[in-house]
Design an enzyme around this catalytic site. Structure first.
Site, PDB file in Angstrom:
ATOM      1  N   GLY A 178      53.397  94.111  55.011  1.00 30.93           N
ATOM      2  CA  GLY A 178      52.863  94.912  53.904  1.00 30.93           C
ATOM      3  C   GLY A 178      51.340  94.913  53.898  1.00 30.93           C
ATOM      4  NE  ARG A 244      57.607  95.281  54.315  1.00 30.65           N
ATOM      5  CZ  ARG A 244      56.901  94.183  54.063  1.00 30.65           C
ATOM      6  NH1 ARG A 244      56.991  93.130  54.857  1.00 30.65           N
ATOM      7  NH2 ARG A 244      56.116  94.118  53.004  1.00 30.65           N
ATOM      8  CG  ASP A 300      54.087  88.179  47.947  1.00 32.71           C
ATOM      9  OD1 ASP A 300      53.476  89.058  47.314  1.00 32.71           O
ATOM     10  OD2 ASP A 300      55.238  88.342  48.396  1.00 32.71           O
ATOM     11  CD  GLU A 396      57.907  92.193  44.574  1.00 32.96           C
ATOM     12  OE1 GLU A 396      58.313  93.359  44.587  1.00 32.96           O
ATOM     13  OE2 GLU A 396      57.219  91.703  45.491  1.00 32.96           O
TER      14      GLU A 396
HETATM   15  N1  LIG Z   1      61.469  85.578  63.054  1.00 32.92           N
HETATM   16  C1  LIG Z   1      60.814  86.622  63.560  1.00 32.92           C
HETATM   17  N2  LIG Z   1      60.680  86.743  64.896  1.00 32.92           N
HETATM   18  C2  LIG Z   1      60.012  87.792  65.429  1.00 32.92           C
HETATM   19  N3  LIG Z   1      59.444  88.765  64.697  1.00 32.92           N
HETATM   20  C3  LIG Z   1      59.548  88.688  63.372  1.00 32.92           C
HETATM   21  C4  LIG Z   1      60.233  87.627  62.731  1.00 32.92           C
HETATM   22  N4  LIG Z   1      60.171  87.815  61.400  1.00 32.92           N
HETATM   23  C5  LIG Z   1      59.483  88.956  61.215  1.00 32.92           C
HETATM   24  N5  LIG Z   1      59.104  89.486  62.390  1.00 32.92           N
HETATM   25  C6  LIG Z   1      58.334  90.715  62.585  1.00 32.92           C
HETATM   26  O1  LIG Z   1      57.023  90.511  62.076  1.00 32.92           O
HETATM   27  C7  LIG Z   1      56.523  91.693  61.504  1.00 32.92           C
HETATM   28  C8  LIG Z   1      56.009  91.427  60.105  1.00 32.92           C
HETATM   29  O2  LIG Z   1      57.054  90.862  59.320  1.00 32.92           O
HETATM   30  P1  LIG Z   1      57.266  91.256  57.783  1.00 32.92           P
HETATM   31  O3  LIG Z   1      57.511  92.717  57.677  1.00 32.92           O
HETATM   32  O4  LIG Z   1      58.271  90.348  57.228  1.00 32.92           O
HETATM   33  O5  LIG Z   1      55.841  91.053  57.132  1.00 32.92           O
HETATM   34  P2  LIG Z   1      54.958  89.761  56.972  1.00 32.92           P
HETATM   35  O6  LIG Z   1      54.192  89.548  58.211  1.00 32.92           O
HETATM   36  O7  LIG Z   1      55.803  88.621  56.502  1.00 32.92           O
HETATM   37  O8  LIG Z   1      53.978  90.240  55.838  1.00 32.92           O
HETATM   38  P3  LIG Z   1      54.277  90.410  54.274  1.00 32.92           P
HETATM   39  O9  LIG Z   1      53.755  89.171  53.633  1.00 32.92           O
HETATM   40  O10 LIG Z   1      53.517  91.605  53.888  1.00 32.92           O
HETATM   41  O11 LIG Z   1      55.749  90.585  54.077  1.00 32.92           O
HETATM   42  C9  LIG Z   1      57.638  92.708  61.545  1.00 32.92           C
HETATM   43  O12 LIG Z   1      57.380  93.595  62.605  1.00 32.92           O
HETATM   44  C10 LIG Z   1      58.874  91.881  61.785  1.00 32.92           C
HETATM   45  O13 LIG Z   1      59.875  92.581  62.505  1.00 32.92           O
HETATM   46  O1  LIG Z   2      57.240  97.993  49.871  1.00 32.68           O
HETATM   47  P1  LIG Z   2      56.830  97.161  51.014  1.00 32.68           P
HETATM   48  O2  LIG Z   2      55.704  97.718  51.784  1.00 32.68           O
HETATM   49  O3  LIG Z   2      57.978  96.784  51.893  1.00 32.68           O
HETATM   50  O4  LIG Z   2      56.250  95.807  50.455  1.00 32.68           O
HETATM   51  C1  LIG Z   2      56.704  95.138  49.326  1.00 32.68           C
HETATM   52  C2  LIG Z   2      56.571  93.662  49.511  1.00 32.68           C
HETATM   53  O5  LIG Z   2      55.411  93.323  50.218  1.00 32.68           O
HETATM   54  C3  LIG Z   2      54.744  92.254  49.583  1.00 32.68           C
HETATM   55  O6  LIG Z   2      53.594  92.790  49.002  1.00 32.68           O
HETATM   56  C4  LIG Z   2      54.293  91.208  50.555  1.00 32.68           C
HETATM   57  O7  LIG Z   2      55.345  90.621  51.171  1.00 32.68           O
HETATM   58  C5  LIG Z   2      55.726  91.728  48.547  1.00 32.68           C
HETATM   59  O8  LIG Z   2      55.117  91.172  47.432  1.00 32.68           O
HETATM   60  C6  LIG Z   2      56.520  92.947  48.236  1.00 32.68           C
HETATM   61  O9  LIG Z   2      57.822  92.639  47.825  1.00 32.68           O
END
Ligand SMILES: Nc1ncnc2c1ncn2[C@@H]1O[C@H](COP(=O)(O)OP(=O)(O)OP(=O)(O)O)[C@@H](O)[C@H]1O
Ligand SMILES: O=P(O)(O)OC[C@H]1O[C@](O)(CO)[C@@H](O)[C@@H]1O
Length: 523
Positions: A178, A244, A300, A396
């Protein structure tokens, strides 16, 4: 660079062993069992039973559990009582840093053995607030999830010796997950620092729209020059794009190999860092010598061990504005009820800090602490009685257990899709108070995370971007960079992705808030 056979990174052997921790370490956890590390009760008899370190395990060395580590002795700290980092130095040629000519602008360098203390508080007794898990971190926000940590973490910063010839570096930068204020700042500073080392501008790729951009045909990487990134920090969002899902790690490593990349920077949250870890592992398995460095991003603020993620402060600043608006609306009506929903899927840091900062919230509800609607409504009625209006802040992820029709399922990255607790609560309040309350519902979620950084966050992003590049040139891999106990450190990625960081319901921060707003227990 590709080598024959798998890369065995030059990390000193991590001993997979569960230890009984001596009493000194268990002062704050007397008689309890810490996750994967059993603590010995504080009795002389028990003390006698503590096994002596085995041959090869020097006193004061640390031993690992799943990835965290337990200290063997507080009194015998040595160099090994530190969170170790993987490195690729066996496969690289050491050389002087280009900054050595002027002693890094007169500022000097950081040594590989410089370290930052992880355990900073000495508690008087087990009764002191926060003393539980004093020598570790909690992964689940509850006491049973305490993982002990070693005493030290390795300091972030530029080294005199670097392990890549800047002219031979090919780097890629990707943002994923995100949005979060500061993504552009971090990308910009990675590019600036790479070019400061002497990496040719043509050799720095920006991967489009998240990890899928490594291999999707319709999103070709762009070349990140200094000119290209000039001024991008003035805008919110990410100029690279994000997404994502799409973490096809084998395909990504195939591109890394094909394009001859030897440095990859992944700016992401728990998911993005898990991806960085998986990419690093796959490089290792395929014999591709490429350092993978994460920069932890989470609006977050849910990354283990990190004091605060970049962009979080900006988010709190914006979020508290929504609470102030709710206060104005609520206080201008008879029994005005301002309800604000903020982001925070599993962790309530934004809601907690914005509530505290605003000074106007009467109620704060976070995912970590269950609540009952009847008790909440009774309290709101009491607040109406006392002050004529009420401001409620909800994260949320709070109250998901009470929603009758949860959204269910997961997003493309595997994150749970939440049901809308804000709308649900608004409807419940309407049902209960009928015409006796004037309800205003505010959901500023996407407005909060799309803004440019405040100045503090901007500075933080600069340091993180620079630190990530210094870490890569030092030959480390599978690391992330962050602020821990107010100092910048490198951390092994597997350690921080064990679980999302949560608000400690028994911690001082939460306690300060509920004391300030006089919030009763709604469970
Ligand atoms: N265990 C994993 N192994 C490999 N890739 C992963 C794994 N978990 C998540 N990813 C990949 O990492 C990328 C980012 O993951 P995600 O969408 O969950 O956001 P995030 O980096 O956790 O950030 P946010 O805090 O905004 O959610 C995505 O492309 C997802 O497919
Ligand atoms: O709508 P999106 O882009 O999937 O992101 C929403 C989520 O991303 C975050 O901002 C970060 O993980 C969360 O707080 C929220 O649930």
């Amino acid at each position: 660079m590709r080598i024959q056979g798998p890369v065995h990174s030059n990390v000193s052997v991590i001993r997979q062993r569960i230890v009984r921790v001596p009493p000194a370490l268990c002062r704050s956890a007397r008689g309890r069992t810490c996750m994967q590390v059993s603590c010995v009760a504080e009795t002389s008899e028990a003390a006698k039973q503590v096994p002596k370190p085995t041959a090869g395990l020097s006193t004061g060395a640390y031993v690992t559990n799943s990835f965290g580590a337990g200290r063997v002795s507080r009194d015998s700290v040595d160099e090994e009582d530190v969170l170790e980092l993987k490195n690729l130095r066996n496969y690289l040629v050491p050389r002087d840093s280009p900054f050595i000519v002027d002693n890094n602008h007169g500022g000097g360098f950081v040594g590989d053995r410089d370290r930052i203390r992880l355990h900073t508080v000495e508690f008087e007794s087990a009764d002191s607030a926060g003393s539980f898990c004093a020598d570790g971190m909690m992964t689940q926000g509850d006491e049973d999830s305490c993982i002990l940590l070693p005493e030290w973490a390795i300091r972030c910063g530029p080294r005199k010796t670097i392990y890549f010839d800047p002219k031979q570096v090919s780097a890629a930068v990707v943002t994923c997950g995100g949005l979060c204020p500061g993504l552009n700042d971090v990308v910009q500073n990675i590019v600036y620092t790479l070019t400061d080392y002497g990496v040719p501008e043509d050799n720095i790729l920006g991967i489009r729209y998240g990890l899928r951009g490594f291999y999707e045909r319709d999103a070709k990487p762009i070349t990140l020059t200094r000119k290209y990134v000039d001024g991008i920090h003035l805008k919110g969002g990410t100029m690279l794009g994000t997404s994502r899902g799409g973490a096809n790690v084998k395909e990504i490593v195939r591109r890394i190999d094909l394009w001859g990349l030897n440095m990859v920077f992944v700016v992401g949250g728990n998911g993005g860092n898990a991806a960085a870890n998986a990419i690093s592992d796959e490089c290792e398995a395929q014999g591709v010598v490429c350092t993978v460095v994460g920069v932890p991003k989470s609006i977050d603020n849910d990354i283990l061990l990190i004091d605060k993620c970049f962009g979080f402060e900006t988010a709190v600043e914006e979020a508290q504005r929504a609470l102030l608006a709710a206060k104005v609306e609520a206080s201008s009506a008879r029994n005005g009820l301002g309800l604000v929903k903020l982001m925070g899927r599993q962790s309530g840091f934004i809601a907690m800090q914005a509530s505290m900062a605003s000074g106007v919230a009467d109620v704060c509800l976070i995912p970590e602490i269950p609540f009952r609607i009847d008790k909440l409504i009774n309290h709101i009625a009491a607040v109406f009685e006392k002050q004529g209006h009420c401001v409620v802040c909800i994260a949320e992820g709070a109250g998901q257990d009470i929603l009758l029709n949860g959204a269910g399922g997961t997003d493309a990255s595997g994150n749970p899709i939440l049901a809308d607790i804000g709308i649900f609560l608004r409807n419940e309040f309407k049902k209960h108070f009928k015409g006796d309350a004037d309800i205003k519902y505010i959901d500023p979620s996407y407005m909060i995370r799309s803004v440019p950084t405040t100045s503090n966050d901007r500075i933080y992003c600069k340091v993180l971007g620079q630190g990530a590049v210094h870490g890569a040139f030092a030959g480390y891999t599978d690391i992330t960079v962050g602020l821990v106990n107010t100092h910048y450190v490198y951390l092994p990625i597997p350690m921080i992705i064990q679980a999302p960081r949560k608000v400690n319901p028994k911690g001082r921060r939460w306690n300060r808030l509920i004391a300030a707003i006089r919030q009763p227990d709604f469970s």
